[in-house]
Write a protein that holds these residues in place. Structure first.
Motif, short mmCIF file in Angstrom:
data_model
loop_
_atom_site.label_atom_id
_atom_site.label_comp_id
_atom_site.label_asym_id
_atom_site.label_seq_id
_atom_site.Cartn_x
_atom_site.Cartn_y
_atom_site.Cartn_z
N TYR A 239 -0.02 5.06 23.22
CA TYR A 239 -1.26 5.45 22.55
C TYR A 239 -1.06 5.43 21.04
N ASN B 281 -7.69 10.84 25.14
CA ASN B 281 -7.05 11.27 23.90
C ASN B 281 -7.09 12.79 23.77
N ALA C 176 2.18 7.42 28.37
CA ALA C 176 0.86 7.38 27.72
C ALA C 176 1.00 7.68 26.23
N SER D 280 -0.69 10.29 14.94
CA SER D 280 -0.05 9.72 16.11
C SER D 280 1.30 10.37 16.37
#
Length: 103
Positions: free
Chosen positions: A68, A4, A64, A100
């Motif tokens: 995510y 992350n 990704a 996000s």
């Protein structure tokens, strides 16, 4: 994207925009703008037939982001100048957690 963690490097004069407004480093809008730029460049490369390892890696990074859903840690590192073009021996690190990203 590493886990992350989002690495970012840009020049002092670089600026990103979101719908015509400048966005500040460390904001969700800033990272969203970076990722949208990455997506545009990826699409251009694929459209031009570029199938290089770098473009594949960019596609993996975008995938990704797409998959995510957690918060993203963002670190801004700044190093100023002493005089002329001589850099200061120290730098400042600012940690952010942003929302996000949507693709």
């Amino acid at each position: 994207m590493y886990g992350n963690k989002l690495p970012d490097a840009k020049s002092l004069r670089a600026a990103l925009q979101d719908k015509g407004k400048r966005v500040e480093q460390g904001s969700t809008s800033y990272v969203q703008s970076v990722v949208e730029n990455m997506q545009r460049e990826y699409n251009k490369a694929i459209g031009a037939g570029n199938n290089s390892a770098e473009i594949k890696a960019l596609g993996n990074t975008l995938e990704a982001f797409k998959n995510y859903s957690g918060k993203i840690e963002f670190r801004k590192v700044q190093q100023g100048f002493q005089t002329g073009s001589s850099l200061k021996p120290t730098f400042d690190v600012t940690n952010y957690t942003i929302g996000s990203i949507k693709l």
